[in-house]
Design an enzyme around this catalytic site. Structure first.
Site, PDB file in Angstrom:
ATOM      1  N   VAL A 127     -39.219 -44.100  -2.564  1.00 48.42           N
ATOM      2  CA  VAL A 127     -40.009 -42.944  -2.120  1.00 48.42           C
ATOM      3  C   VAL A 127     -41.156 -43.585  -1.342  1.00 48.42           C
ATOM      4  O   VAL A 127     -42.105 -44.096  -1.930  1.00 48.42           O
ATOM      5  CB  VAL A 127     -40.498 -42.095  -3.311  1.00 48.42           C
ATOM      6  CG1 VAL A 127     -41.379 -40.955  -2.830  1.00 48.42           C
ATOM      7  CG2 VAL A 127     -39.311 -41.557  -4.110  1.00 48.42           C
ATOM      8  N   PRO A 128     -41.039 -43.628  -0.007  1.00 51.21           N
ATOM      9  CA  PRO A 128     -41.817 -44.551   0.822  1.00 51.21           C
ATOM     10  C   PRO A 128     -43.290 -44.192   1.051  1.00 51.21           C
ATOM     11  O   PRO A 128     -43.718 -43.884   2.165  1.00 51.21           O
ATOM     12  CB  PRO A 128     -41.039 -44.563   2.132  1.00 51.21           C
ATOM     13  CG  PRO A 128     -40.439 -43.199   2.209  1.00 51.21           C
ATOM     14  CD  PRO A 128     -40.091 -42.849   0.786  1.00 51.21           C
ATOM     15  N   CYS A 129     -44.084 -44.312   0.011  1.00 52.11           N
ATOM     16  CA  CYS A 129     -45.517 -44.042   0.126  1.00 52.11           C
ATOM     17  C   CYS A 129     -46.215 -45.068   1.021  1.00 52.11           C
ATOM     18  O   CYS A 129     -47.296 -44.796   1.544  1.00 52.11           O
ATOM     19  CB  CYS A 129     -46.166 -43.983  -1.249  1.00 52.11           C
ATOM     20  SG  CYS A 129     -45.851 -45.421  -2.291  1.00 52.11           S
ATOM     21  N   HIS A 130     -45.589 -46.220   1.230  1.00 46.82           N
ATOM     22  CA  HIS A 130     -46.186 -47.236   2.104  1.00 46.82           C
ATOM     23  C   HIS A 130     -46.234 -46.785   3.566  1.00 46.82           C
ATOM     24  O   HIS A 130     -46.970 -47.358   4.353  1.00 46.82           O
ATOM     25  CB  HIS A 130     -45.417 -48.564   1.982  1.00 46.82           C
ATOM     26  CG  HIS A 130     -43.987 -48.489   2.391  1.00 46.82           C
ATOM     27  ND1 HIS A 130     -43.005 -48.008   1.545  1.00 46.82           N
ATOM     28  CD2 HIS A 130     -43.366 -48.817   3.547  1.00 46.82           C
ATOM     29  CE1 HIS A 130     -41.837 -48.071   2.167  1.00 46.82           C
ATOM     30  NE2 HIS A 130     -42.027 -48.542   3.382  1.00 46.82           N
ATOM     31  N   ARG A 131     -45.504 -45.747   3.913  1.00 52.33           N
ATOM     32  CA  ARG A 131     -45.473 -45.263   5.292  1.00 52.33           C
ATOM     33  C   ARG A 131     -46.624 -44.319   5.619  1.00 52.33           C
ATOM     34  O   ARG A 131     -46.696 -43.805   6.733  1.00 52.33           O
ATOM     35  CB  ARG A 131     -44.129 -44.575   5.568  1.00 52.33           C
ATOM     36  CG  ARG A 131     -42.956 -45.539   5.464  1.00 52.33           C
ATOM     37  CD  ARG A 131     -41.624 -44.853   5.686  1.00 52.33           C
ATOM     38  NE  ARG A 131     -40.530 -45.786   5.403  1.00 52.33           N
ATOM     39  CZ  ARG A 131     -39.303 -45.410   5.094  1.00 52.33           C
ATOM     40  NH1 ARG A 131     -38.988 -44.131   5.022  1.00 52.33           N
ATOM     41  NH2 ARG A 131     -38.373 -46.322   4.842  1.00 52.33           N
TER      42      ARG A 131
END
Length: 169
Positions: A127-131
């Site tokens: 779940v790409p919170c780094h984006r």
């Protein structure tokens, strides 16, 4: 509640802890930083579980997978779940601001709350919170640390993690 099982994946950003019910992931933990997850005393290590998650994460780190297709079981408030669902729509290699993410879930004035929900994401990378980055393009806080966020973004953009020095612009 369910019995929690866990395993580890050795990755370019350090050992990642994967935990959940053995099939569905409820946590991915970094080795350091505020996103560090250590097994609880009542969790059981089982390196034969999460086979598909291990395979997909390994393929992601090898540059061979852009979209995850895994059974997830995040635990959070309805607002957090909405934010985390919206994160999965951010394309590989792309970034958006907290304000844009807030607008995407129909809460344009809630960028701070969106930031808090983003920071509470229990299943980072998948779940790409780094984006999600600051409106100025600055790399803002990340559970695995800014260096890890920089590495993940550079990896997805096909560059060297050393190329991103705090900003994408």
């Amino acid at each position: 509640m369910f019995d929690v099982v866990y395993t580890y994946l050795e990755s370019p950003i350090g050992p990642l802890l994967l935990a959940g019910d053995g099939v569905r992931l409820s946590k991915v933990g970094f080795p350091t930083g505020k996103g560090r997850v250590a097994p609880h005393d009542d969790w059981r290590r089982d390196d034969g579980r999460f086979v598909e998650a291990l395979a997909q994460l390994s393929a992601y780190f090898a540059g061979k997978l852009r979209d995850f297709d895994l059974e997830l079981m995040p635990v959070g408030t309805p607002f957090q779940l909405a934010v985390w669902q919206a994160l999965t729509a951010i394309p590989y290699g792309a970034t958006i601001s907290y304000g844009e993410l807030a607008a995407r879930i129909g809460r344009p004035a809630a960028s701070r709350a969106v930031g808090a929900a983003n920071g509470a994401n229990p299943i980072p990378i998948i779940v790409p919170c780094h984006r999600v980055i600051g409106a100025s393009g600055a790399l803002t806080g990340f559970g695995g640390g800014i260096d890890t966020k920089r590495w993940l973004l550079a990896h997805e953009q096909g560059g060297d993690p050393g190329d991103l020095q705090g900003s994408l612009f």
